[in-house]
Write an enzyme that holds these catalytic residues in place. Structure first.
Site, PDB file in Angstrom:
ATOM      1  N   ASP A 206     -14.200   2.764  28.082  1.00 17.45           N
ATOM      2  CA  ASP A 206     -12.843   2.951  28.591  1.00 17.45           C
ATOM      3  C   ASP A 206     -12.147   1.674  29.007  1.00 17.45           C
ATOM      4  O   ASP A 206     -11.086   1.740  29.616  1.00 17.45           O
ATOM      5  CB  ASP A 206     -12.888   3.873  29.812  1.00 17.45           C
ATOM      6  CG  ASP A 206     -13.149   5.300  29.415  1.00 17.45           C
ATOM      7  OD1 ASP A 206     -13.374   6.118  30.315  1.00 17.45           O
ATOM      8  OD2 ASP A 206     -13.125   5.593  28.209  1.00 17.45           O
TER       9      ASP A 206
ATOM     10  N   SER B  62     -11.533  14.175  24.454  1.00 17.07           N
ATOM     11  CA  SER B  62     -12.444  13.037  24.399  1.00 17.07           C
ATOM     12  C   SER B  62     -13.845  13.369  24.866  1.00 17.07           C
ATOM     13  O   SER B  62     -14.719  12.526  24.808  1.00 17.07           O
ATOM     14  CB  SER B  62     -11.898  11.878  25.227  1.00 17.07           C
ATOM     15  OG  SER B  62     -11.668  12.318  26.544  1.00 17.07           O
TER      16      SER B  62
ATOM     17  N   HIS C 163     -14.429  11.574  31.983  1.00 21.21           N
ATOM     18  CA  HIS C 163     -15.359  10.856  31.119  1.00 21.21           C
ATOM     19  C   HIS C 163     -16.701  10.718  31.817  1.00 21.21           C
ATOM     20  O   HIS C 163     -16.829  10.974  33.006  1.00 21.21           O
ATOM     21  CB  HIS C 163     -14.808   9.476  30.763  1.00 21.21           C
ATOM     22  CG  HIS C 163     -13.751   9.521  29.696  1.00 21.21           C
ATOM     23  ND1 HIS C 163     -12.976   8.436  29.355  1.00 21.21           N
ATOM     24  CD2 HIS C 163     -13.348  10.509  28.884  1.00 21.21           C
ATOM     25  CE1 HIS C 163     -12.147   8.782  28.397  1.00 21.21           C
ATOM     26  NE2 HIS C 163     -12.347  10.037  28.099  1.00 21.21           N
TER      27      HIS C 163
END
Lengths: 187, 169
Positions: free
Chosen positions: B111, B44, B83
């Protein structure tokens, strides 16, 4: 003479030492390159023509709760910058992001939100000339509303190296402060 | 077969493992996090981080900044998620809480669907494991391979057993 395991150990240790020296040289030389280009503190960007578009959303994924709608803001903006100086042999990619800082004095918070970001995989992509581009994200304030607040926009960059520490910076330019209007009420 | 020599070799091996563990715990204390080195598990954050990359974390900052790459764990699962911080809100009081919204660079949306319960934000002091400060490519793929391949554990142990038996002829 020397046994196989001794040879393997010696080769292993020697190559690891050489590897660490090479890595240190890569990190040191790429840092020095950016330092002497003077781009770490003096990157330039021109953000202009920011037009906010304010609306109401009712989904939880846009900040609404228990059916109370939440004010969401998008923007259109112009952006002109040349960040190709950040690319050298140790740069894997540069991540740029356009943020807005504001204070929410009623709730006593300091906030920063991202409206737009982009991945620059090489120096050719680093010359950005955007006109009337749209923000990628619909932004809401956690505790309150963005409308009526003064937002100060800045362009940040983050250099992701092939190896070593990550570097961050802010592009310099004229201050861009925009006040967000209330959403247009629908009849 | 000399029992003493074999036991001495075994003791040496124990020293190697315990000093590696001590190094890990010291780094944990200095960086103020229970997991100061993580291996990237998902795609990701591509193309910045690939599966198998090793990340070095630091957790002594009071507040995170927008653009920092943070690691957090969703409450029940032990899987670290790496992230970037998209938004931050913090109170102006001393030691005020900070709320963060994160998003993977390579993901389409933020998210919020990942957070536990109905939360729309992460709390910096409780949820964040650390901020990524440094990066080493691909070396962590060994741990992914061991965790995901059924036979990898046996292959690795077998390899270690054979090398220790054949060493010092």
């Amino acid at each position: 003479m020397f046994s196989l395991s001794q040879r393997v150990q010696y080769i292993g240790n020697f190559s690891m030492t050489i590897g660490l020296v090479i890595i240190a040289l890569i990190i040191g030389s790429s840092h020095f390159d950016l330092f002497q280009k003077d781009i770490l503190r003096n990157s330039q960007a021109a953000i202009a023509n920011i037009k906010p578009i304010v609306g109401l959303r009712t989904s939880r994924f846009y900040g609404a709760s228990n059916g109370n709608p939440k004010e969401n803001t998008r923007i259109a903006f112009d952006l002109n910058t040349d960040l190709s100086g950040l690319f050298n042999w140790n740069t894997k990619q540069v991540f740029v992001y356009l943020t807005a800082e504001y204070n929410n004095t009623e709730k006593g918070t300091v906030n920063e939100v991202t409206f737009w970001d982009a991945i620059l995989p090489d120096a050719d992509h680093a010359i950005i000339k955007l006109e009337n581009a749209r923000s990628k994200y619909s932004v809401w304030d956690y505790a309150g509303d963005l409308s009526g607040k003064d937002l100060q926009f800045k362009l940040h960059w983050n250099v992701q190296p092939h190896i070593g520490p990550l570097m961050y910076g802010v592009a310099q330019g004229d201050d861009v402060i925009v006040n967000i209007p209330k959403p247009e009420s629908k009849v | 077969m000399n029992i003493r020599a074999e036991l001495a070799k075994f003791l040496n091996l124990c020293f190697v493992f315990s000093s590696a563990y001590m190094f890990w715990q010291t780094y944990s204390i200095i960086a103020d996090t229970h997991s100061p080195i993580v291996v990237v598990l998902s795609g990701s954050m591509e193309p910045a981080f690939q599966r198998g990359d090793i990340l070095f974390l630091w957790n002594r900052n009071q507040y995170s900044k927008v653009g920092d790459i943070v690691v957090y764990e969703v409450e029940d699962k032990q899987i670290p998620i790496v992230h970037r911080v998209l938004r931050e809100h913090h109170s102006t009081k001393n030691n005020g809480k900070q709320l963060l919204l994160t998003k993977g660079d390579n993901n389409a949306g933020n998210d919020i669907p990942l957070y536990a319960g109905k939360k729309t934000y992460l709390a910096k002091n409780t949820d964040i494991v650390g901020t990524v400060k440094g990066y080493f490519p691909q070396l962590g793929y060994v741990t992914i391979w061991v965790a995901e391949n059924k036979y990898a554990k046996f292959a690795l142990l077998g390899f270690l057993a054979i090398t220790s038996l054949l060493g010092d002829e």
